[in-house]
Design a protein around this motif. Structure first.
Motif, PDB file in Angstrom:
ATOM      1  N   LEU A  74       0.839  -1.193   0.000  1.00 58.10           N
ATOM      2  CA  LEU A  74       0.000   0.000   0.000  1.00 58.10           C
ATOM      3  C   LEU A  74       0.870   1.237   0.000  1.00 58.10           C
ATOM      4  O   LEU A  74       1.928   1.258   0.634  1.00 58.10           O
ATOM      5  CB  LEU A  74      -0.862  -0.033   1.282  1.00 58.10           C
ATOM      6  CG  LEU A  74      -1.995   0.960   1.441  1.00 58.10           C
ATOM      7  CD1 LEU A  74      -3.099   0.683   0.434  1.00 58.10           C
ATOM      8  CD2 LEU A  74      -2.561   0.860   2.868  1.00 58.10           C
ATOM      9  N   SER A  75       0.422   2.264  -0.690  1.00 61.10           N
ATOM     10  CA  SER A  75       1.112   3.552  -0.636  1.00 61.10           C
ATOM     11  C   SER A  75       0.589   4.297   0.590  1.00 61.10           C
ATOM     12  O   SER A  75      -0.530   4.807   0.592  1.00 61.10           O
ATOM     13  CB  SER A  75       0.838   4.355  -1.909  1.00 61.10           C
ATOM     14  OG  SER A  75       1.480   5.603  -1.831  1.00 61.10           O
ATOM     15  N   PHE A  76       1.391   4.319   1.643  1.00 55.25           N
ATOM     16  CA  PHE A  76       0.972   4.897   2.916  1.00 55.25           C
ATOM     17  C   PHE A  76       2.106   5.748   3.482  1.00 55.25           C
ATOM     18  O   PHE A  76       2.425   5.710   4.659  1.00 55.25           O
ATOM     19  CB  PHE A  76       0.590   3.759   3.881  1.00 55.25           C
ATOM     20  CG  PHE A  76      -0.376   4.143   4.972  1.00 55.25           C
ATOM     21  CD1 PHE A  76      -1.705   4.400   4.693  1.00 55.25           C
ATOM     22  CD2 PHE A  76       0.051   4.223   6.290  1.00 55.25           C
ATOM     23  CE1 PHE A  76      -2.595   4.745   5.711  1.00 55.25           C
ATOM     24  CE2 PHE A  76      -0.833   4.563   7.313  1.00 55.25           C
ATOM     25  CZ  PHE A  76      -2.160   4.815   7.016  1.00 55.25           C
ATOM     26  N   ASP A 106      -8.406   3.675  -3.705  1.00 62.74           N
ATOM     27  CA  ASP A 106      -7.122   4.096  -3.131  1.00 62.74           C
ATOM     28  C   ASP A 106      -7.202   5.552  -2.662  1.00 62.74           C
ATOM     29  O   ASP A 106      -8.196   6.244  -2.881  1.00 62.74           O
ATOM     30  CB  ASP A 106      -5.981   3.914  -4.139  1.00 62.74           C
ATOM     31  CG  ASP A 106      -6.241   4.619  -5.469  1.00 62.74           C
ATOM     32  OD1 ASP A 106      -6.833   5.709  -5.462  1.00 62.74           O
ATOM     33  OD2 ASP A 106      -5.849   4.075  -6.524  1.00 62.74           O
ATOM     34  N   LEU A 107      -6.115   5.981  -2.036  1.00 62.79           N
ATOM     35  CA  LEU A 107      -6.035   7.334  -1.477  1.00 62.79           C
ATOM     36  C   LEU A 107      -6.193   8.396  -2.556  1.00 62.79           C
ATOM     37  O   LEU A 107      -6.912   9.381  -2.377  1.00 62.79           O
ATOM     38  CB  LEU A 107      -4.693   7.502  -0.754  1.00 62.79           C
ATOM     39  CG  LEU A 107      -4.307   8.908  -0.291  1.00 62.79           C
ATOM     40  CD1 LEU A 107      -5.317   9.463   0.701  1.00 62.79           C
ATOM     41  CD2 LEU A 107      -2.909   8.919   0.320  1.00 62.79           C
ATOM     42  N   ARG A 108      -5.533   8.193  -3.706  1.00 62.24           N
ATOM     43  CA  ARG A 108      -5.572   9.195  -4.783  1.00 62.24           C
ATOM     44  C   ARG A 108      -7.003   9.474  -5.222  1.00 62.24           C
ATOM     45  O   ARG A 108      -7.423  10.627  -5.322  1.00 62.24           O
ATOM     46  CB  ARG A 108      -4.738   8.703  -5.980  1.00 62.24           C
ATOM     47  CG  ARG A 108      -4.677   9.681  -7.145  1.00 62.24           C
ATOM     48  CD  ARG A 108      -3.857   9.124  -8.296  1.00 62.24           C
ATOM     49  NE  ARG A 108      -4.506   7.987  -8.926  1.00 62.24           N
ATOM     50  CZ  ARG A 108      -5.470   8.074  -9.846  1.00 62.24           C
ATOM     51  NH1 ARG A 108      -5.907   9.266 -10.236  1.00 62.24           N
ATOM     52  NH2 ARG A 108      -5.998   6.987 -10.372  1.00 62.24           N
ATOM     53  N   LYS A 109      -7.775   8.407  -5.447  1.00 58.93           N
ATOM     54  CA  LYS A 109      -9.141   8.591  -5.932  1.00 58.93           C
ATOM     55  C   LYS A 109     -10.058   9.137  -4.835  1.00 58.93           C
ATOM     56  O   LYS A 109     -10.987   9.883  -5.111  1.00 58.93           O
ATOM     57  CB  LYS A 109      -9.670   7.276  -6.496  1.00 58.93           C
ATOM     58  CG  LYS A 109      -8.943   6.918  -7.785  1.00 58.93           C
ATOM     59  CD  LYS A 109      -9.603   5.803  -8.536  1.00 58.93           C
ATOM     60  CE  LYS A 109      -8.891   5.626  -9.887  1.00 58.93           C
ATOM     61  NZ  LYS A 109      -9.147   4.335 -10.499  1.00 58.93           N
ATOM     62  N   MET A 110      -9.766   8.767  -3.589  1.00 60.49           N
ATOM     63  CA  MET A 110     -10.557   9.296  -2.485  1.00 60.49           C
ATOM     64  C   MET A 110     -10.366  10.814  -2.361  1.00 60.49           C
ATOM     65  O   MET A 110     -11.335  11.571  -2.228  1.00 60.49           O
ATOM     66  CB  MET A 110     -10.170   8.614  -1.176  1.00 60.49           C
ATOM     67  CG  MET A 110     -10.973   9.107   0.013  1.00 60.49           C
ATOM     68  SD  MET A 110     -10.259   8.625   1.599  1.00 60.49           S
ATOM     69  CE  MET A 110      -8.826   9.689   1.648  1.00 60.49           C
ATOM     70  N   ILE A 111      -9.112  11.264  -2.407  1.00 56.24           N
ATOM     71  CA  ILE A 111      -8.811  12.696  -2.328  1.00 56.24           C
ATOM     72  C   ILE A 111      -9.439  13.430  -3.516  1.00 56.24           C
ATOM     73  O   ILE A 111      -9.999  14.529  -3.370  1.00 56.24           O
ATOM     74  CB  ILE A 111      -7.286  12.939  -2.280  1.00 56.24           C
ATOM     75  CG1 ILE A 111      -6.690  12.408  -0.967  1.00 56.24           C
ATOM     76  CG2 ILE A 111      -6.950  14.405  -2.480  1.00 56.24           C
ATOM     77  CD1 ILE A 111      -7.073  13.165   0.285  1.00 56.24           C
TER      78      ILE A 111
END
Length: 260
Positions: A17-19, A146-151
């Motif tokens: 995961l990218s975290f 993922d985080l990118r799409k959530m942001i």
């Protein structure tokens, strides 16, 4: 001459995961970030070899329970309690503290929780601080892979805010998306504090060694936390704020104090 004794070798199951800045996996599959550097430091100090096996988040706990990895990071005794019942998992002392909460557009900061109708969240995450509101259908969750799409969802105002780890989301906005301050943490909204731990079933004795390492090398651990900013401003009014703004506000406070 006798052959050299091979180091004890253990497999650490980690999240693919990218975290960042906590951890991430590059395109070559290499685990990196704060967690990697800390665990490598422990391995060197203890004379053991740690092999990192990145796995999808939903496969990590089964890998630990089935004995396919020796350790899991991160973990917490609060997570997946039903699946873990009776398994005898040992947990280390806290490695690093975190806060999960909601990031909103600056214009929304200070609005009551009742104003949150739609919340962006990454698949697999549980918004513990909003369970009641979700259950009562006061808040609707909008899942992203993922985080990118959530942001992206929150920036486009498809939702009223994004629920995630505050340090990770702020790091993403500041350093990867290059949109510092586009979304900010609202500390007045419900949020959750917790800690990441190292866990094992098969090697509790190594967990004890790891706990001693955290204690005896606390200065080096603190230096690593500062290097990666993994606990940046978690206990201050600056939580979730971009670092340049924190530095500016601290300078303003110092000037004001000097003027007194």
């Amino acid at each position: 001459m006798s052959a050299p004794v091979a180091a004890e070798s253990y497999v650490v199951g980690v999240e693919a995961l990218s975290f960042a800045p906590h951890y991430s996996v590059d395109k070559q599959g290499h685990y990196q970030g704060f967690a990697r550097e800390l665990l490598d430091l422990f391995a060197a100090d203890s004379g053991v070899e740690l092999v990192y096996r990145p796995l999808p988040v939903n496969q990590l706990l089964p890998a630990l329970l089935e004995g396919r990895v020796d350790f899991k990071y991160p973990d917490s005794d609060l997570w997946a309690q039903e699946q873990k019942a009776g398994t005898g998992i040992s947990y280390s002392k806290p490695v690093v503290d975190y806060v999960d909460g909601v990031l909103v557009a600056p214009s929304r900061v200070g609005q009551p929780v009742s104003s949150l109708k739609r919340l962006s969240i990454v698949e697999g995450w549980t918004p513990w601080a909003y369970e009641q509101q979700v259950e009562n259908q006061q808040v609707k969750l909008s899942y992203s892979p993922d985080l990118r799409k959530m942001i992206q969802q929150a920036l486009k105002k498809d939702t009223d805010g994004a629920y995630f780890n505050i340090v990770v989301a702020t790091h993403y906005l500041d350093n990867i998306r290059a949109r510092p301050g586009a979304l900010v943490f609202d500390p007045k909204l419900p949020h959750t504090r917790g800690s990441f731990h190292l866990s094992t079933i098969k090697h509790p004795e190594l967990i004890q060694r790891f706990d001693r390492f955290l204690l005896e090398h606390s200065a080096e651990v603190s230096a690593l936390k500062n290097k990666y900013q993994v606990e940046a401003n978690l206990d201050s009014e600056f939580m979730g704020m971009e670092q340049w703004k924190v530095d500016f506000l601290k300078r303003q406070k110092a000037k004001a104090a000097a003027g007194d």
